[in-house]
Design an enzyme around this catalytic site. Structure first.
Site, mmCIF file in Angstrom:
data_model
loop_
_atom_site.group_PDB
_atom_site.id
_atom_site.type_symbol
_atom_site.label_atom_id
_atom_site.label_comp_id
_atom_site.label_asym_id
_atom_site.label_seq_id
_atom_site.Cartn_x
_atom_site.Cartn_y
_atom_site.Cartn_z
ATOM 1 N N HIS A 1 -8.871 11.451 1.488
ATOM 2 C CA HIS A 1 -8.059 10.242 1.363
ATOM 3 C C HIS A 1 -6.731 10.372 2.122
ATOM 4 O O HIS A 1 -5.901 9.469 2.101
ATOM 5 C CB HIS A 1 -7.782 9.960 -0.124
ATOM 6 C CG HIS A 1 -7.210 8.613 -0.397
ATOM 7 N ND1 HIS A 1 -5.888 8.413 -0.725
ATOM 8 C CD2 HIS A 1 -7.776 7.376 -0.392
ATOM 9 C CE1 HIS A 1 -5.663 7.125 -0.925
ATOM 10 N NE2 HIS A 1 -6.775 6.473 -0.735
ATOM 11 N N ASP B 1 17.404 9.884 -7.478
ATOM 12 C CA ASP B 1 18.865 9.978 -7.306
ATOM 13 C C ASP B 1 19.305 9.696 -5.873
ATOM 14 O O ASP B 1 20.407 10.090 -5.470
ATOM 15 C CB ASP B 1 19.375 11.354 -7.745
ATOM 16 C CG ASP B 1 19.447 11.486 -9.269
ATOM 17 O OD1 ASP B 1 19.486 10.438 -9.943
ATOM 18 O OD2 ASP B 1 19.461 12.621 -9.772
ATOM 19 N N LYS C 1 3.265 4.442 -1.061
ATOM 20 C CA LYS C 1 3.402 5.418 -2.140
ATOM 21 C C LYS C 1 4.745 6.111 -1.928
ATOM 22 O O LYS C 1 4.888 6.942 -1.034
ATOM 23 C CB LYS C 1 2.286 6.458 -2.124
ATOM 24 C CG LYS C 1 0.909 5.897 -2.469
ATOM 25 C CD LYS C 1 0.168 5.399 -1.268
ATOM 26 C CE LYS C 1 -1.234 4.941 -1.659
ATOM 27 N NZ LYS C 1 -1.896 4.229 -0.556
ATOM 28 N N HIS D 1 0.815 -1.206 0.000
ATOM 29 C CA HIS D 1 0.000 0.000 0.000
ATOM 30 C C HIS D 1 0.859 1.271 0.000
ATOM 31 O O HIS D 1 0.342 2.377 0.117
ATOM 32 C CB HIS D 1 -0.924 -0.017 1.225
ATOM 33 C CG HIS D 1 -2.055 0.943 1.173
ATOM 34 N ND1 HIS D 1 -2.228 1.955 2.102
ATOM 35 C CD2 HIS D 1 -3.088 1.073 0.302
ATOM 36 C CE1 HIS D 1 -3.309 2.636 1.818
ATOM 37 N NE2 HIS D 1 -3.851 2.143 0.731
ATOM 38 N N ASP E 1 0.611 17.682 19.658
ATOM 39 C CA ASP E 1 1.270 18.715 20.468
ATOM 40 C C ASP E 1 1.996 19.758 19.628
ATOM 41 O O ASP E 1 2.903 20.442 20.112
ATOM 42 C CB ASP E 1 2.239 18.082 21.475
ATOM 43 C CG ASP E 1 1.501 17.373 22.606
ATOM 44 O OD1 ASP E 1 0.273 17.540 22.716
ATOM 45 O OD2 ASP E 1 2.162 16.648 23.369
#
Length: 462
Positions: free
Chosen positions: A380, A199, A194, A192, A387
């Site tokens: 999404h 580089d 992403k 899941h 804090d």
């Protein structure tokens, strides 16, 4: 992809969930408070205790939150990755600004590009990414690409074959196709994450997949013009970050570890780990969770941060299906005077998850937790700010699937300056949200109550 194949994939996932025995760790008082000293990582290795203390004192900003002496020491004890100093973190709100920043980084790539995504669709955005990556590959930059088999099940194989033929190394995570089974295969385990690393110097992490649903930003987006929406198209609200500095090496390591665990072809030799000079002032930790670990590292990290909070816990999440311990931590935080706010979607791409999430509202509202539902956009994002100094952005939802069966990735950022940006973003979202009160909640329909009850029965499988 034929409908019967999509149906079988969904069935496999459900059966996998029914037979899974993953569990979440219990944080005992002894585990949640460590007496060890916090040590930070610099560009040349571990910092001394005096250097670490000086940096944490600046982060504390004169506010004794308890985060640094308790939670950070716990993180150091339970995680393999380091708290890394000297990073620059840029907050990216919604798809248009995120894609713009990604394309800018890709355009400057000189050596290698590593990309990992749950979903890439064969649409305008997906084809744009494919074309840009192919162009860089043909220009001599090595591109390595991981996609999830279930997440991208609707993307035709020809889409990925075109990338392979151009020289890009492409790896399908846990193939659904039985003919492509690998040792240790478990269809219920999904990637899941992403992640984009360019580089070995710049990393992108968050909740945004590669899809045209992100082409139109929400009302919270203020810096990048959104593309016009099609009639009836729902805007998506999501969050990503761009990270530059020494911690990029930690994200690079997570990508390569996944590649090797999935038995991908040997990666072409490139400078995947260049020397990284300081780029900013933020302390960042890269956190990757996977079912191979004895417990979800992200779950333990977030839970310990909530347990250490003294003033505010602001959580934004697309899929909120908490376990009993998370519920207890949120309610206990309110009981000790912490302002606990949940920003959740009023609309979702999963009605089952939405009703399961709402089945927890009554209990939380009675305990004093404030619940807001984002309007006029499909929320999404998966973020938290605690804090005002402890923030996390990533792919992890607050549900059983993310914590027990998915491979996820998050960044924890320790910075009052970045925390202020996160808090402003949260407050901007609240302006487009509705506060759910206990009184209004009790007026919901009988039909909604029945759907909530039924969905709650599937909570551990969602």
């Amino acid at each position: 992809m034929k409908p019967i194949v999509r149906w079988l994939a969904a069935l496999y996932l459900t059966l996998g969930g029914l037979t899974a025995c993953s569990s979440l760790p219990v944080l005992t008082p002894e585990m949640s408070i460590s007496k060890d000293k916090v040590q930070l990582q610099g560009t040349r290795g571990p910092l001394t205790q005096q250097q670490s203390k000086a940096i944490l004192s600046r982060l504390d900003h004169g506010k004794p939150t308890g985060i640094f002496e308790q939670h950070l020491a716990l993180e150091q004890e339970i995680l393999g990755s380091s708290l890394v100093v000297g990073n620059k973190v840029t907050l990216l709100i919604d798809g248009p600004s995120t894609y713009e920043a990604m394309f800018a980084a890709i355009a400057k790539a000189k050596n290698n590009i590593d990309m990992e995504t749950y979903i890439i669709e064969d649409d305008d955005e997906g084809r744009h990414f494919s074309d840009v990556l192919i162009a860089k590959q043909q220009a001599g930059v090595q591109v390595n690409f991981i996609y999830d088999s279930v997440g991208s099940i609707n993307t035709p194989k020809e889409f990925f074959q075109h990338m392979r033929e151009a020289g890009i190394k492409v790896l399908e995570f846990n193939p659904v196709n039985p003919l492509a089974l690998r040792k240790g295969w478990n269809v219920n385990r999904r990637d899941h994450r992403k992640l984009l690393v360019v580089d070995g110097r710049v990393a992108f992490v968050g909740g945004i997949n590669i899809s045209s649903v992100y082409s139109s930003g929400s009302s919270v987006s203020r810096t990048t013009p959104a593309k016009p929406r099609q009639p009836g198209q729902q805007p998506w609200r999501d969050t990503h970050i761009r990270v530059e500095g020494p911690v990029a090496a930690s994200f690079q390591t997570l990508f390569i570890d996944t590649w090797q665990q999935q038995k991908g072809d040997s990666l072409p030799e490139r400078n995947y780990f260049p020397h990284l000079a300081p780029a900013g002032d933020e302390v960042v930790r890269a956190i990757g969770s996977s079912p191979d670990q004895p417990y979800s590292v992200i779950y333990v990290t977030l839970l310990s941060a909530i347990n250490s909070a003294q003033s505010q816990v602001y959580l934004t999440n697309a899929y909120f299906v908490p376990d009993p311990q998370m519920l207890t931590s949120l309610k206990d935080a309110v009981a000790r005077g912490v302002d606990v706010r949940l920003l959740l979607p009023s609309k979702s791409d999963s009605a089952l998850v939405r009703y399961a999430s709402r089945s927890f509202y009554d209990e939380l509202l009675r305990a004093g937790v404030k619940i807001y539902e984002r309007q006029d956009a499909l929320l999404h994002a998966k973020t938290a700010v605690i804090d005002g100094v402890w923030s996390t952005i990533g792919s992890t939802n607050l549900d059983w699937r993310s914590f027990a069966t998915n491979q996820e990735i998050n960044a924890v950022v320790l910075s009052p300056g970045f925390g202020a940006q996160m808090q402003k973003m949260f407050n901007d979202d609240l302006q487009a949200s509705t506060l759910i009160t206990l009184e209004s909640w009790h007026r919901r329909s009988l039909g909604s109550r029945v759907k909530e009850f039924g969905s709650r029965l599937w909570a551990r499988l969602l």
